[in-house]
Design a protein around this motif. Sequence first.
Motif, mmCIF file in Angstrom:
data_model
loop_
_atom_site.group_PDB
_atom_site.id
_atom_site.type_symbol
_atom_site.label_atom_id
_atom_site.label_comp_id
_atom_site.label_asym_id
_atom_site.label_seq_id
_atom_site.Cartn_x
_atom_site.Cartn_y
_atom_site.Cartn_z
ATOM 1 N N SER A 44 -6.025 -22.704 -24.761
ATOM 2 C CA SER A 44 -4.960 -21.817 -24.290
ATOM 3 C C SER A 44 -3.685 -22.601 -24.016
ATOM 4 C CB SER A 44 -5.405 -21.084 -23.023
ATOM 5 O OG SER A 44 -6.559 -20.314 -23.272
ATOM 6 N N ALA A 45 -3.838 -23.774 -23.389
ATOM 7 C CA ALA A 45 -2.665 -24.609 -23.105
ATOM 8 C C ALA A 45 -1.967 -25.009 -24.397
ATOM 9 C CB ALA A 45 -3.089 -25.850 -22.324
ATOM 10 N N LEU A 46 -2.753 -25.336 -25.420
ATOM 11 C CA LEU A 46 -2.172 -25.674 -26.721
ATOM 12 C C LEU A 46 -1.411 -24.488 -27.306
ATOM 13 C CD1 LEU A 46 -4.959 -27.706 -28.570
ATOM 14 C CD2 LEU A 46 -2.642 -28.487 -28.065
ATOM 15 N N LEU A 47 -2.056 -23.319 -27.267
ATOM 16 C CA LEU A 47 -1.432 -22.114 -27.815
ATOM 17 C C LEU A 47 -0.096 -21.841 -27.137
ATOM 18 C CD1 LEU A 47 -1.455 -19.466 -29.474
ATOM 19 C CD2 LEU A 47 -2.777 -18.432 -27.590
ATOM 20 N N TYR A 48 -0.078 -21.862 -25.808
ATOM 21 C CA TYR A 48 1.148 -21.559 -25.073
ATOM 22 C C TYR A 48 2.207 -22.636 -25.304
ATOM 23 C CZ TYR A 48 -2.102 -18.436 -22.624
ATOM 24 O OH TYR A 48 -3.052 -17.487 -22.323
ATOM 25 N N ALA A 49 1.769 -23.905 -25.417
ATOM 26 C CA ALA A 49 2.732 -24.986 -25.645
ATOM 27 C C ALA A 49 3.399 -24.848 -27.012
ATOM 28 C CB ALA A 49 2.028 -26.342 -25.537
ATOM 29 N N PHE A 50 2.623 -24.478 -28.030
ATOM 30 C CA PHE A 50 3.214 -24.305 -29.358
ATOM 31 C C PHE A 50 4.141 -23.097 -29.390
ATOM 32 C CE2 PHE A 50 -0.415 -26.984 -30.911
ATOM 33 C CZ PHE A 50 0.370 -27.973 -31.488
ATOM 34 N N ILE A 51 3.790 -22.041 -28.668
ATOM 35 C CA ILE A 51 4.681 -20.879 -28.571
ATOM 36 C C ILE A 51 5.981 -21.282 -27.876
ATOM 37 C CG2 ILE A 51 4.986 -18.617 -27.494
ATOM 38 C CD1 ILE A 51 1.982 -18.145 -27.928
ATOM 39 N N TRP A 52 5.861 -22.058 -26.785
ATOM 40 C CA TRP A 52 7.038 -22.512 -26.033
ATOM 41 C C TRP A 52 7.936 -23.387 -26.903
ATOM 42 C CZ3 TRP A 52 10.083 -21.637 -22.143
ATOM 43 C CH2 TRP A 52 10.880 -22.658 -21.616
ATOM 44 N N GLY B 85 -4.485 -21.698 -18.880
ATOM 45 C CA GLY B 85 -3.598 -22.371 -19.821
ATOM 46 C C GLY B 85 -2.138 -22.295 -19.409
ATOM 47 N N ILE B 86 -1.791 -21.271 -18.609
ATOM 48 C CA ILE B 86 -0.399 -21.093 -18.175
ATOM 49 C C ILE B 86 0.074 -22.272 -17.338
ATOM 50 C CG2 ILE B 86 1.187 -19.545 -16.934
ATOM 51 C CD1 ILE B 86 -0.878 -17.299 -17.359
ATOM 52 N N VAL B 87 -0.850 -22.897 -16.587
ATOM 53 C CA VAL B 87 -0.428 -23.948 -15.654
ATOM 54 C C VAL B 87 0.098 -25.180 -16.378
ATOM 55 C CG1 VAL B 87 -2.153 -23.130 -14.003
ATOM 56 C CG2 VAL B 87 -2.661 -25.135 -15.400
ATOM 57 N N PHE B 88 -0.271 -25.362 -17.662
ATOM 58 C CA PHE B 88 0.171 -26.546 -18.388
ATOM 59 C C PHE B 88 1.600 -26.415 -18.899
ATOM 60 C CE2 PHE B 88 -4.315 -27.296 -18.293
ATOM 61 C CZ PHE B 88 -4.448 -28.682 -18.334
ATOM 62 N N VAL B 89 2.069 -25.195 -19.139
ATOM 63 C CA VAL B 89 3.438 -25.036 -19.621
ATOM 64 C C VAL B 89 4.431 -24.828 -18.479
ATOM 65 C CG1 VAL B 89 2.796 -24.179 -21.893
ATOM 66 C CG2 VAL B 89 3.071 -22.553 -20.022
ATOM 67 N N THR B 90 3.943 -24.444 -17.296
ATOM 68 C CA THR B 90 4.850 -24.209 -16.172
ATOM 69 C C THR B 90 5.654 -25.445 -15.793
ATOM 70 O OG1 THR B 90 3.434 -22.448 -15.316
ATOM 71 C CG2 THR B 90 4.990 -23.440 -13.774
#
Length: 322
Positions: free
Chosen positions: A274-282, A16-21
């Motif tokens: 996971s990508a959704l979770l990290y994007a909303f946190i970002w 999931g980290i790769v989507f917010v990078t």
Amino acid sequence: MLTGFLCALGAGLMWGIVFVTPLILGDYPGVVLSFGRYVGFGLIALVPAWFDRRQIAALSKADWRAALKLSLVGNILYYAALASAIQLADAPLPAMLIGTLPVIISICSNWAPGHSSESIAWRRLAPSLVIILAGLMLVNASELGRLDGRRSLADYALGCLAALAALAAWTWYPIMNARHMKRHPHIRSSTWSTAQGLATLPLALLGFIGFGAYTAAGQGNYAFPLGPRPALFVAMMLLLGLCASWLGTMLWNKASQRLPTSLAGQLIVFETLSALLYAFIWRGVVPSASVMAGVVLLCAGVAMGVGAFHRAQRKEALAGGT
């Protein structure tokens, strides 16, 4: 099956980290992020390669050819296309296209399984896929509302093409990777992850040097090699190399060895979640009701898929016992 499920969950959390990078490093070209990530992967792989040198030395030429092909398609080409798509068309549109991976991989692997044990009756597989697809549509319909409209139609079209290229690359990768792991059960998942990192390193270095030559010729305005924010760039590339690449690949290899490919394909929804979770946190926002409803459907679809395969395996075991 439980071990495989948990490994797929762990891989999804790493990936999931790769989507917010690309959003964090929006001023870096997608190809630079891809080459940087996999240079980091290759350098990090040198450490476990030393400790696992006997297993690495035991790999055949055919294993190394497979690792090279998997690394080129599933690593460099996939992430270069994905990062470029996100930067061209913003995150929501590529995420919607890439989000169909769980359904497409399951259909492709079940359509032409590498072994009869890999397949399941379509009537058992279809309900979970339909629910997962409905969940993806709900999640992505909400995300599409975030399109900023500042990009041109040409950018959106190019972004969609790049996302489709990434989709094709990562449909091919998990199916071929799982088949190689199942044909060679003596190869440990950590060894195979390290081998892919070692195979990726020269490809990524050549690509990075080639991009440097391209910028030196006056093409583009990227400040080669480390760009406008060197410390953040290096930190993110090492984070991706360790977590999203080496550790994520190792966990996925474990899942691939223990689960039918069409089931493992469904579990890629953990990457989407996971990508959704990290994007909303970002972004610092709370997901909407429709996104949460989509997440519930995704989880329900995965639970149905796991249950269907579990029942099929029990039925097969009982039939074998009698």
